[in-house]
Design a protein around this motif. Structure first.
Motif, PDB file in Angstrom:
ATOM      1  N   SER A 123      -4.238   1.306  -5.068  1.00 29.48           N
ATOM      2  CA  SER A 123      -3.058   1.934  -5.691  1.00 29.48           C
ATOM      3  C   SER A 123      -1.782   1.520  -4.989  1.00 29.48           C
ATOM      4  O   SER A 123      -0.701   1.528  -5.571  1.00 29.48           O
ATOM      5  N   SER A 124      -1.940   1.191  -3.696  1.00 27.09           N
ATOM      6  CA  SER A 124      -0.764   0.746  -2.933  1.00 27.09           C
ATOM      7  C   SER A 124      -1.289  -0.153  -1.811  1.00 27.09           C
ATOM      8  O   SER A 124      -2.456  -0.047  -1.418  1.00 27.09           O
ATOM      9  N   PHE A 125      -0.429  -1.031  -1.299  1.00 25.96           N
ATOM     10  CA  PHE A 125      -0.887  -1.941  -0.245  1.00 25.96           C
ATOM     11  C   PHE A 125      -1.297  -1.174   1.015  1.00 25.96           C
ATOM     12  O   PHE A 125      -2.078  -1.682   1.815  1.00 25.96           O
ATOM     13  N   SER A 126      -0.804   0.053   1.155  1.00 28.16           N
ATOM     14  CA  SER A 126      -1.204   0.873   2.321  1.00 28.16           C
ATOM     15  C   SER A 126      -2.705   1.125   2.297  1.00 28.16           C
ATOM     16  O   SER A 126      -3.334   1.271   3.342  1.00 28.16           O
ATOM     17  N   ASP A 127      -3.293   1.190   1.077  1.00 31.46           N
ATOM     18  CA  ASP A 127      -4.744   1.456   0.949  1.00 31.46           C
ATOM     19  C   ASP A 127      -5.572   0.441   1.739  1.00 31.46           C
ATOM     20  O   ASP A 127      -6.634   0.774   2.254  1.00 31.46           O
ATOM     21  N   PHE A 137      -3.720 -11.572   0.119  1.00 25.07           N
ATOM     22  CA  PHE A 137      -3.385 -12.355  -1.075  1.00 25.07           C
ATOM     23  C   PHE A 137      -3.451 -11.383  -2.255  1.00 25.07           C
ATOM     24  O   PHE A 137      -4.501 -10.772  -2.492  1.00 25.07           O
ATOM     25  N   ASN A 138      -2.363 -11.264  -2.942  1.00 26.07           N
ATOM     26  CA  ASN A 138      -2.312 -10.341  -4.079  1.00 26.07           C
ATOM     27  C   ASN A 138      -2.528 -11.121  -5.377  1.00 26.07           C
ATOM     28  O   ASN A 138      -1.609 -11.723  -5.922  1.00 26.07           O
ATOM     29  N   CYS A 139      -3.782 -11.101  -5.851  1.00 19.87           N
ATOM     30  CA  CYS A 139      -4.143 -11.848  -7.073  1.00 19.87           C
ATOM     31  C   CYS A 139      -4.607 -10.842  -8.121  1.00 19.87           C
ATOM     32  O   CYS A 139      -5.702 -10.974  -8.676  1.00 19.87           O
ATOM     33  N   GLU A 146       1.795  -2.553 -11.942  1.00 24.94           N
ATOM     34  CA  GLU A 146       1.902  -1.238 -11.291  1.00 24.94           C
ATOM     35  C   GLU A 146       1.983  -1.385  -9.784  1.00 24.94           C
ATOM     36  O   GLU A 146       2.816  -0.780  -9.132  1.00 24.94           O
ATOM     37  N   LEU A 147       1.091  -2.241  -9.254  1.00 23.31           N
ATOM     38  CA  LEU A 147       0.993  -2.359  -7.793  1.00 23.31           C
ATOM     39  C   LEU A 147       2.325  -2.798  -7.178  1.00 23.31           C
ATOM     40  O   LEU A 147       2.714  -2.339  -6.108  1.00 23.31           O
ATOM     41  N   CYS A 148       3.025  -3.706  -7.859  1.00 18.95           N
ATOM     42  CA  CYS A 148       4.286  -4.236  -7.327  1.00 18.95           C
ATOM     43  C   CYS A 148       5.482  -3.737  -8.127  1.00 18.95           C
ATOM     44  O   CYS A 148       6.594  -4.233  -7.931  1.00 18.95           O
ATOM     45  N   ARG A 248       7.155  -3.192   4.360  1.00 23.05           N
ATOM     46  CA  ARG A 248       7.143  -2.090   5.326  1.00 23.05           C
ATOM     47  C   ARG A 248       6.439  -0.925   4.640  1.00 23.05           C
ATOM     48  O   ARG A 248       6.894  -0.458   3.590  1.00 23.05           O
ATOM     49  N   LEU A 249       5.302  -0.528   5.175  1.00 23.00           N
ATOM     50  CA  LEU A 249       4.472   0.462   4.499  1.00 23.00           C
ATOM     51  C   LEU A 249       4.878   1.884   4.901  1.00 23.00           C
ATOM     52  O   LEU A 249       5.614   2.073   5.882  1.00 23.00           O
ATOM     53  N   ALA A 250       4.363   2.856   4.125  1.00 21.23           N
ATOM     54  CA  ALA A 250       4.713   4.265   4.353  1.00 21.23           C
ATOM     55  C   ALA A 250       4.361   4.683   5.779  1.00 21.23           C
ATOM     56  O   ALA A 250       5.058   5.506   6.394  1.00 21.23           O
ATOM     57  N   ASN A 251       3.275   4.103   6.347  1.00 25.75           N
ATOM     58  CA  ASN A 251       2.854   4.484   7.713  1.00 25.75           C
ATOM     59  C   ASN A 251       3.696   3.779   8.794  1.00 25.75           C
ATOM     60  O   ASN A 251       3.369   3.854   9.976  1.00 25.75           O
ATOM     61  N   GLY A 252       4.749   3.057   8.366  1.00 25.41           N
ATOM     62  CA  GLY A 252       5.656   2.431   9.333  1.00 25.41           C
ATOM     63  C   GLY A 252       5.246   1.024   9.738  1.00 25.41           C
ATOM     64  O   GLY A 252       6.021   0.297  10.367  1.00 25.41           O
TER      65      GLY A 252
END
Ligand SMILES: Cc1cc2nc3c(=O)[nH]c(=O)nc-3n(C[C@H](O)[C@H](O)[C@H](O)COP(=O)(O)OP(=O)(O)OC[C@H]3O[C@@H](n4cnc5c(N)ncnc54)[C@H](O)[C@@H]3O)c2cc1C
Length: 292
Positions: A123-127, A137-139, A146-148, A248-252
């Motif tokens: 759902s998000s790159f933080s996952d 690699f975002n394929c 949605e992801l981006c 920069r992710l939510a977790n910093g």
């Protein structure tokens, strides 16, 4: 004036990149085709015709004319190989990839080389960043919408009819997204391109239109048994996105990502080229250890 010049330079750069991707991809497919792996990978040679009743431009393709082993103007006799009032035509020889064979083949190779496959919705790159990957690699194809949060990515709905017609040995492309493509397991009849449609159901009206147009070109197809019908959403984007981003992710934390999505109706044809380019970007990114 300066803006116009920048746009022109950027357009030239993009065209050069596309040419490189298509060239690299063709050599990738053609190397497999020449190897003993070809039947396992679902890659073979295919010749055929592209016809138009309206414009000579439709039957030309600057990206592949000098790349394919054969791409030439069709003769008057060849324009009559199919039913229709064809005015323009080209004959070509290229590679065909059967994805239902190629994807399991490629997965097997990936695992044999030490790769691991995990199935998970992201759902998000933080996952995934918790797993400390050096680079992602975002394929995700259309999933990147949605992801981006990428508004430039739009579904381009397509539908095909697969028929059993082993007597069809050549590919034919006609007007209005009509195509007849012999493959490993069946002949694919197409198609349609419906912008911004998310409909994944088979539409009986599209099937009727596809059959009518294909039967109109090759009446012998009326005798072909329908094996199945399929719908897919091409991940359309004006320009394929192959570039890096440091998020920069939510977790910093920061996460290096190389995007590689938005191939529209050419993802099979071009993906080995864009993948090669994406890997180069990742290597450069890791070498520079950029945190920008
Ligand atoms: C009818 C039709 C005919 C076509 N004909 C041709 C052709 O002749 N030649 C050609 O080159 N191309 C053709 N295409 C286009 C081609 O199929 C696409 O360009 C290609 O599949 C795009 O590949 P992709 O890997 O980028 O995206 P996809 O194939 O869509 O793969 C994306 C993957 O990412 C996964 N994913 C997405 N979001 C997430 C998320 N948030 N979390 C986890 N996983 C996610 C998806 O489940 C999927 O497995 C055709 C397409 C259609 C529909």
């Amino acid at each position: 004036m300066l803006l116009l010049l920048c746009e022109k330079i950027s357009a030239i750069f993009i065209m050069a990149l596309c040419r490189q991707w298509i060239t690299d991809a063709f050599h990738y497919w053609d190397d497999i085709r020449r190897s003993k792996e070809a039947p396992l990978a679902g890659v073979c040679q295919l010749s055929g015709y592209i016809y138009s009743s309206t414009s000579p431009k439709i039957v030309r393709n600057a990206f592949i004319e000098n790349l394919l082993p054969v791409y030439r103007q069709a003769t008057e006799e060849e324009l009559r190989l199919c039913q229709g009032a064809w005015k323009y035509g080209s004959f070509f020889t290229t590679c065909l990839t059967e994805c239902r064979l190629f994807l399991p083949y490629a997965t097997k190779k990936f695992i044999a080389a030490g790769g691991q496959v995990t199935r998970q919705h992201v759902s998000s790159f933080s996952d995934v960043s918790e797993q400390n990957f050096d680079v992602l690699f975002n394929c995700t194809g259309l999933g990147a919408k949605e992801l981006c949060d990428d508004a430039q990515l739009v579904p381009m709905r397509g539908q095909v009819v697969k028929v059993r017609a082993p007597w069809v040995k050549l590919a034919f492309y006609g007007d209005y997204d009509t195509y007849i493509l012999p493959g490993f397991e069946a002949v694919t009849l197409g198609g349609c391109r419906q912008y911004d449609s998310f409909n994944l159901n088979v539409c009986k009206y599209d099937s009727m239109a596809i059959k009518e147009r294909c039967y109109g070109m090759l009446p012998s197809l009326k005798h072909a048994e329908v094996v199945r019908e399929a719908v897919g959403l091409r991940p359309h984007r004006a320009v394929v996105r192959v570039e890096s981003e440091i998020l920069r992710l939510a977790n910093g934390r920061t996460q290096k990502v190389v995007h590689n999505y938005g191939h529209g109706g050419y993802g099979v044809t071009t993906s080995p080229g864009t993948a090669k380019y994406a890997v180069k970007i990742a290597r450069d990114l890791l070498a520079s250890n950029s945190k920008l």
